[in-house]
Enzyme design. Structure first.
Site, short mmCIF file in Angstrom:
data_model
loop_
_atom_site.label_atom_id
_atom_site.label_comp_id
_atom_site.label_asym_id
_atom_site.label_seq_id
_atom_site.Cartn_x
_atom_site.Cartn_y
_atom_site.Cartn_z
N ASN A 78 -57.16 20.96 15.54
CA ASN A 78 -56.31 20.59 14.40
C ASN A 78 -55.10 19.74 14.79
O ASN A 78 -54.68 18.88 14.02
CB ASN A 78 -55.86 21.84 13.64
CG ASN A 78 -55.24 22.91 14.54
OD1 ASN A 78 -55.10 22.73 15.75
ND2 ASN A 78 -54.88 24.04 13.95
N ASP A 128 -53.72 21.12 24.73
CA ASP A 128 -53.44 22.28 23.89
C ASP A 128 -54.28 23.43 24.41
O ASP A 128 -55.09 23.26 25.34
CB ASP A 128 -53.78 21.95 22.42
CG ASP A 128 -53.27 22.99 21.44
OD1 ASP A 128 -52.58 23.93 21.86
OD2 ASP A 128 -53.57 22.85 20.24
N PRO A 187 -48.58 28.34 22.84
CA PRO A 187 -48.44 28.87 24.20
C PRO A 187 -49.43 28.23 25.17
O PRO A 187 -50.52 27.83 24.77
CB PRO A 187 -48.73 30.36 24.03
CG PRO A 187 -49.62 30.42 22.84
CD PRO A 187 -49.17 29.32 21.91
N THR A 194 -43.32 28.47 15.05
CA THR A 194 -43.27 28.10 13.64
C THR A 194 -42.41 29.08 12.85
O THR A 194 -41.61 28.66 12.00
CB THR A 194 -44.69 28.04 13.04
OG1 THR A 194 -45.45 27.08 13.77
CG2 THR A 194 -44.63 27.62 11.57
N SER A 225 -47.20 33.48 14.90
CA SER A 225 -46.61 32.32 15.57
C SER A 225 -45.19 32.64 16.02
O SER A 225 -44.43 33.25 15.26
CB SER A 225 -46.58 31.12 14.63
OG SER A 225 -45.79 30.08 15.17
N CYS A 240 -48.15 22.03 22.86
CA CYS A 240 -47.48 22.69 21.73
C CYS A 240 -47.22 24.17 21.96
O CYS A 240 -46.52 24.80 21.16
CB CYS A 240 -48.26 22.46 20.44
SG CYS A 240 -49.89 23.23 20.41
#
Length: 372
Positions: free
Chosen positions: A197, A261, A303, A91, A88, A301
């Site tokens: 998710n 997403d 990429p 994150t 990530s 969110c």
């Protein structure tokens, strides 16, 4: 035997939360909420009055550190163990820079350093990390890995992403919308894409904050059935609208926020060709936004791939994606401060309910501008 073991497992989990983590059941006043010592595996476990302080602290830290240039070492002397089974950019950067800004020490652990349940049992890993760090953030494939880690850890565990939920991403999204609109209650969010998710975390939180949700997914890509059932109960409990559709335009109609997403997540590369075919027609464009609310915005969110949203929307003033990416850091910081300290924000409390008269006037002005 399997069902019996599961009952024991979840009984232990609940008991641990209640006794060791000061778990609170039911609605609490904002001033009296104490999240110190709590794990953060899913927003399903947090009510509205427990989510709001996290957003409030996040906004406070952003104001004090970014805008006022203050040094706020609330986590000085503390360390975080960061377990990343999946790579990530956001994150990792958000957690490492955020924890360091607060005076703490981040420790990054790849699968080559630590492989949950393989080189060492998850139980042993949890106990070892509990003696070496103050909190664990784990980005994993299976949500059950987090649950087992949490059972045996005596320190808080944060879900950095799992196959079932991505709650820290949704905290960043909520913070971004709160910042942009000035409130959350009454907004309608349209999810157009895969039932994944991130969507699951929206489904476990939006209704509690008074936000309506419209979900458009291709056939066969609907969200998890158990999560859907929970979301329907929450929508009914809090009086919000929850719709499941297949038509992206219908989902976008009158919606305040359009969200998508990636269509091909890590681990789904072999399905790419089929997925791109199945998601044909789900790309978000200005045409999609033409039926949305006058003040509509866009979230992703990252990429991002061009087939999910075109450049015209992605790089437009409607797009909040780069603020959203930055807020990933501030909300992770806010979350860690909430579960590791008893900090009280210095800025005024956030407003979560917009004055309807102000909203009506704003929409009329924006509508007039759009027709010029």
């Amino acid at each position: 035997m399997f069902a019996f073991k599961n009952r024991i497992y979840f009984s232990l989990k609940f008991a641990k939360c209640c006794q060791s983590r000061n778990f609170r059941v039911g609605k609490a006043a904002l001033d009296s909420v104490n999240l110190e010592g709590r794990s953060f595996l899913t927003l399903k476990d947090f009510n509205a009055e427990e989510i709001k302080p996290i957003l409030w602290v996040s906004a406070d830290l952003k104001h004090r550190i970014k805008h006022r240039g203050e040094y706020v070492p609330l986590l000085q002397g503390k360390s975080i163990a960061m377990i990343f089974e999946k790579r990530s950019t956001r994150t990792r950067m958000a957690t490492e820079t955020g924890f360091s800004l607060l005076g703490g020490h981040p420790c990054f652990l790849t699968p080559q350093d630590i492989h949950l349940g393989v080189n060492e049992s998850t139980t042993d890993t949890a106990r070892v990390l509990s003696g070496l760090a103050d909190v664990v953030l784990a980005r994993v494939y299976s949500h059950s890995s987090l649950e087992h880690l949490d059972i045996d850890a005596s320190i808080p565990v944060i879900n950095g992403l799992s196959d079932l939920y991505h709650p820290i991403q949704v905290l960043a999204d909520l913070s971004t919308l709160q910042e942009h609109y000035g409130s959350l209650k009454g907004l309608t969010l349209a999810w157009i894409g895969d039932g994944n998710n991130v969507l699951h975390s929206f489904m476990m939180s939006l209704a509690k904050l008074g936000v309506n949700l419209k979900v458009a997914t291709p056939k066969g890509y609907e969200p998890d059935a158990n999560v859907t059932q929970e979301a329907q109960l929450l929508s009914k409990q809090f009086g919000t609208k929850l719709q499941f559709l297949m038509d992206p335009m219908e989902a976008a109609r009158h919606s305040s926020v359009l969200v998508t997403d990636t269509w091909v997540s890590m681990g789904q590369e072999e399905e790419k060709k089929k997925r791109l075919k199945d998601f044909h027609g789900y790309q978000i464009t200005m045409q999609t936004g033409s039926v949305a609310a006058p003040d509509w915005t866009f979230l992703h969110c990252l990429p991002r791939k061009a087939e999910e949203v075109d450049d015209e929307v992605f790089y437009s003033p409607r797009s909040l994606v780069f603020t959203e990416a930055e807020n990933h850091k501030w909300t992770i910081m806010g979350l860690m401060v909430c579960i590791l300290t008893d900090y009280t924000p210095q800025i005024p409390k956030l407003k979560f309910k917009k004055n309807m008269w102000e909203k009506d006037i704003k929409n009329r002005i924006l509508s007039s501008v759009c027709h010029l």
